[in-house]
Design a protein around this motif. Structure first.
Motif, PDB file in Angstrom:
ATOM      1  N   TYR A 200     -32.300  -3.175  30.307  1.00  0.00           N
ATOM      2  CA  TYR A 200     -31.770  -3.844  31.509  1.00  0.00           C
ATOM      3  C   TYR A 200     -30.412  -3.252  31.896  1.00  0.00           C
ATOM      4  CZ  TYR A 200     -35.084  -7.248  29.619  1.00  0.00           C
ATOM      5  OH  TYR A 200     -36.187  -7.835  29.089  1.00  0.00           O
ATOM      6  N   PRO A 201     -30.054  -3.334  33.182  1.00  0.00           N
ATOM      7  CA  PRO A 201     -28.748  -2.774  33.594  1.00  0.00           C
ATOM      8  C   PRO A 201     -27.572  -3.558  33.011  1.00  0.00           C
ATOM      9  CG  PRO A 201     -29.875  -3.845  35.437  1.00  0.00           C
ATOM     10  CD  PRO A 201     -30.828  -3.865  34.297  1.00  0.00           C
ATOM     11  N   SER A 202     -26.451  -2.865  32.835  1.00  0.00           N
ATOM     12  CA  SER A 202     -25.280  -3.504  32.201  1.00  0.00           C
ATOM     13  C   SER A 202     -24.430  -4.274  33.205  1.00  0.00           C
ATOM     14  CB  SER A 202     -24.396  -2.425  31.577  1.00  0.00           C
ATOM     15  OG  SER A 202     -23.841  -1.625  32.615  1.00  0.00           O
ATOM     16  N   LEU A 216     -17.167  -5.480  17.461  1.00  0.00           N
ATOM     17  CA  LEU A 216     -18.238  -4.609  17.964  1.00  0.00           C
ATOM     18  C   LEU A 216     -18.040  -4.510  19.473  1.00  0.00           C
ATOM     19  CD1 LEU A 216     -21.178  -3.305  17.764  1.00  0.00           C
ATOM     20  CD2 LEU A 216     -22.026  -5.567  18.237  1.00  0.00           C
ATOM     21  N   ALA A 217     -17.801  -3.290  19.969  1.00  0.00           N
ATOM     22  CA  ALA A 217     -17.612  -3.117  21.415  1.00  0.00           C
ATOM     23  C   ALA A 217     -18.848  -2.444  21.994  1.00  0.00           C
ATOM     24  CB  ALA A 217     -16.376  -2.263  21.691  1.00  0.00           C
ATOM     25  N   ILE A 218     -19.329  -2.997  23.117  1.00  0.00           N
ATOM     26  CA  ILE A 218     -20.470  -2.415  23.828  1.00  0.00           C
ATOM     27  C   ILE A 218     -19.927  -1.972  25.179  1.00  0.00           C
ATOM     28  CG2 ILE A 218     -22.754  -2.891  24.798  1.00  0.00           C
ATOM     29  CD1 ILE A 218     -22.942  -5.159  22.665  1.00  0.00           C
ATOM     30  N   LEU A 219     -19.817  -0.666  25.354  1.00  0.00           N
ATOM     31  CA  LEU A 219     -19.115  -0.131  26.526  1.00  0.00           C
ATOM     32  C   LEU A 219     -20.113   0.593  27.417  1.00  0.00           C
ATOM     33  CD1 LEU A 219     -16.239   1.343  24.356  1.00  0.00           C
ATOM     34  CD2 LEU A 219     -16.105  -0.734  25.736  1.00  0.00           C
ATOM     35  N   PRO A 220     -20.284   0.128  28.663  1.00  0.00           N
ATOM     36  CA  PRO A 220     -21.320   0.727  29.520  1.00  0.00           C
ATOM     37  C   PRO A 220     -20.952   2.141  29.953  1.00  0.00           C
ATOM     38  CG  PRO A 220     -19.968  -0.785  30.802  1.00  0.00           C
ATOM     39  CD  PRO A 220     -19.472  -0.862  29.379  1.00  0.00           C
ATOM     40  N   ASN A 224     -27.919   3.476  32.292  1.00  0.00           N
ATOM     41  CA  ASN A 224     -28.364   2.423  31.359  1.00  0.00           C
ATOM     42  C   ASN A 224     -28.129   2.814  29.907  1.00  0.00           C
ATOM     43  OD1 ASN A 224     -29.084   0.682  33.332  1.00  0.00           O
ATOM     44  ND2 ASN A 224     -31.254   0.560  32.774  1.00  0.00           N
ATOM     45  N   THR A 225     -26.966   3.360  29.655  1.00  0.00           N
ATOM     46  CA  THR A 225     -26.596   3.752  28.292  1.00  0.00           C
ATOM     47  C   THR A 225     -25.284   3.046  27.943  1.00  0.00           C
ATOM     48  OG1 THR A 225     -27.607   5.891  28.688  1.00  0.00           O
ATOM     49  CG2 THR A 225     -26.160   5.771  26.795  1.00  0.00           C
ATOM     50  N   ALA A 226     -25.112   2.747  26.661  1.00  0.00           N
ATOM     51  CA  ALA A 226     -23.860   2.113  26.225  1.00  0.00           C
ATOM     52  C   ALA A 226     -23.302   2.871  25.033  1.00  0.00           C
ATOM     53  CB  ALA A 226     -24.095   0.655  25.843  1.00  0.00           C
ATOM     54  N   PHE A 259     -29.729  -9.246  25.049  1.00  0.00           N
ATOM     55  CA  PHE A 259     -29.451  -9.443  26.479  1.00  0.00           C
ATOM     56  C   PHE A 259     -29.625  -8.165  27.298  1.00  0.00           C
ATOM     57  CE2 PHE A 259     -25.612  -7.881  24.734  1.00  0.00           C
ATOM     58  CZ  PHE A 259     -24.945  -7.228  25.747  1.00  0.00           C
ATOM     59  N   LEU A 260     -29.614  -6.986  26.642  1.00  0.00           N
ATOM     60  CA  LEU A 260     -29.863  -5.741  27.389  1.00  0.00           C
ATOM     61  C   LEU A 260     -31.284  -5.218  27.141  1.00  0.00           C
ATOM     62  CD1 LEU A 260     -26.455  -3.821  27.054  1.00  0.00           C
ATOM     63  CD2 LEU A 260     -27.362  -4.937  29.074  1.00  0.00           C
TER      64      LEU A 260
END
Ligand SMILES: Cc1cc2nc3c(=O)[nH]c(=O)nc-3n(C[C@H](O)[C@H](O)[C@H](O)COP(=O)(O)OP(=O)(O)OC[C@H]3O[C@@H](n4cnc5c(N)ncnc54)[C@H](O)[C@@H]3O)c2cc1C
Length: 404
Positions: A200-202, A216-220, A224-226, A259-260
């Motif tokens: 799914y899109p960020s 934990l950091a999730i950086l767009p 559609n990659t993080a 969620f993604l």
């Protein structure tokens, strides 16, 4: 080859490259030296590394005419969501949110991938007539020659410079050679870095989860990659690093949540030692340190590179004003202005990131309730949120000209 330069920059990481371009932009002649080939560095395999570049750092790139060259690879951040998580149950719902609408200067940050940033910077360096690039070389010796510093390289060739700038990373051999002592400590954690593509899109949203073993950091990033920066205890990190991709991903997915949608690992996995490093001073006669050579932080707030870029903007501001006034730009009196401008801010950032990590990586349930309460209070106060978001955008304090 030319032998006499206004400035010799030692270390061609991102800070060394931007320092060289900023100094050349201000009219200084520059030699940039690295022990490795920085073109090889730029072309290495995709490893998921990416940086959240603050609004003020983007301004700096615009003022240096660099932004147009990298803009197509950047992804603007619209929201930051901060939440608690548990290793077994994944993330809880967000309790603190920052949005671009909270400040006038937006986007507050842009995500830039390390591979594109290095490549585009190196292309700019190669075509810049004010910069000489010296690869695969270390410095054997520094000495004084007339009113300049002389550098003898490991192939016995010699260069002269009015000013030496060390940007050779957190272990900086050059800072050591100039007698700069450092305080700090190693964290009992490691930073695991990888990239995942997701279903799914960020929505251009960055996530920071606080988990008991570390953040934990999730950086767009684009497509559609993080980029994932995942801090674990040294013991867990080495066990996780040993796992094959499937196991690694399943451990990450439990922490990450769904969620993604479905995740796939893409590119190489990396693991970094983490340390806090604070230099007792930043300058001596005809010498200055910048970037990680001056300070190393826990990546919890993603501010290391932004702080380095601000060092560069401040140093170039100080030395070019001195030269315009006809003063010796590399004298200790002038360089002290750079030290006064940057050292305190950088120390404050070092201690803030250290404390954030201690508080948020705690297993203590009392701390847990206090953290929740604190984050909810900040979320409800527009004024407090503005302070935090302006800090993340790099807009607090006395901004150097290049960042305005
Ligand atoms: C996991 C992780 C995530 C991060 N995320 C972010 C983020 O989101 N945002 C952000 O702002 N920052 C972030 N950072 C911090 C950022 O990566 C660093 O602050 C930045 O890359 C440091 O760049 P530098 O050029 O100062 O040093 P380095 O990248 O260490 O470069 C040093 C250079 O010096 C050269 N060198 C070393 N010794 C010698 C020698 N003796 N002679 C000649 N050359 C030498 C090396 O070859 C190298 O090219 C993160 C860091 C980590 C570990």
């Amino acid at each position: 080859m030319k032998k006499d330069f206004d400035i010799v920059v030692i270390g061609a990481g991102i800070n060394g490259q931007v320092m060289s371009l900023a100094a050349a932009h201000a009219g200084f002649s520059v030699a940039l030296i690295d022990q490795n080939s920085f073109i090889e560095n730029a072309l290495r395999e995709f490893d998921g590394r990416a940086y959240a570049i603050a609004f003020s750092s983007v301004q700096m790139m615009k003022n240096l005419n660099l932004w147009k060259k990298i803009e197509d690879t950047a992804l603007p951040i619209s929201n930051i969501k901060v939440l608690h998580g548990s290793i077994q149950r994944g993330p809880a719902s967000a309790i603190l949110q920052f949005n671009n609408a909270d400040i006038e200067e937006s986007p507050m940050a842009q995500m830039l991938e390390d591979r594109f940033l290095r490549l585009r910077l190196s292309q700019e360096i190669k075509k810049n007539a004010h910069i000489d690039l010296i690869e695969h070389r270390k410095i054997y010796e520094f000495s004084n020659l007339n009113k300049q510093k002389q550098l003898t390289l490991d192939n016995s060739s010699k260069l002269q410079a009015s000013l030496i700038v060390a940007s050779d990373g957190v272990n900086s051999p050059t800072a050591k050679a100039f007698g700069i002592r450092k305080a700090g400590w190693k964290y009992k954690q490691r930073g695991l870095v990888c990239a995942v593509d997701h279903e799914y899109p960020s929505d251009n949203t960055a996530y920071q989860y606080f988990l008991p073993e570390g953040p934990l950091a999730i950086l767009p990033i684009k497509n559609n990659t993080a980029s994932i920066v995942w801090t674990e205890s040294i013991q867990n990190a080495s066990a996780i690093s040993e796992m094959d991709d499937e196991e690694y991903l399943s451990i990450l997915q439990t922490r990450f949540g769904d969620f993604l949608g479905k995740l796939n690992l893409t590119g190489k996995r990396l693991s970094f030692p983490l340390k806090l490093s604070i230099s007792e001073k930043y300058v001596s006669d005809k010498f200055a340190v910048i970037g990680d050579a001056a300070h190393g932080y826990h990546p919890i707030a993603g501010q290391g590179l932004n702080a380095g870029l601000r060092d560069i903007a401040a140093l170039v501001d100080v030395i070019s004003c001195a030269r315009e006034r006809g003063e010796d730009f590399s004298s200790i009196n002038i360089l002290n202005r750079y030290q006064v401008w940057r050292r305190f801010d950088n120390q404050a950032l070092g201690f803030a990131t250290d404390n954030l990590n201690k508080i948020f990586s705690s297993h203590d349930p009392l701390f847990g309730s206090l953290k929740n309460l604190g984050m909810k209070m900040i979320d409800k106060s527009n004024r407090a949120k503005r302070v935090f978001i302006r800090q993340a955008a790099g807009l607090n304090g006395d901004l150097p000209k290049l960042m305005r």
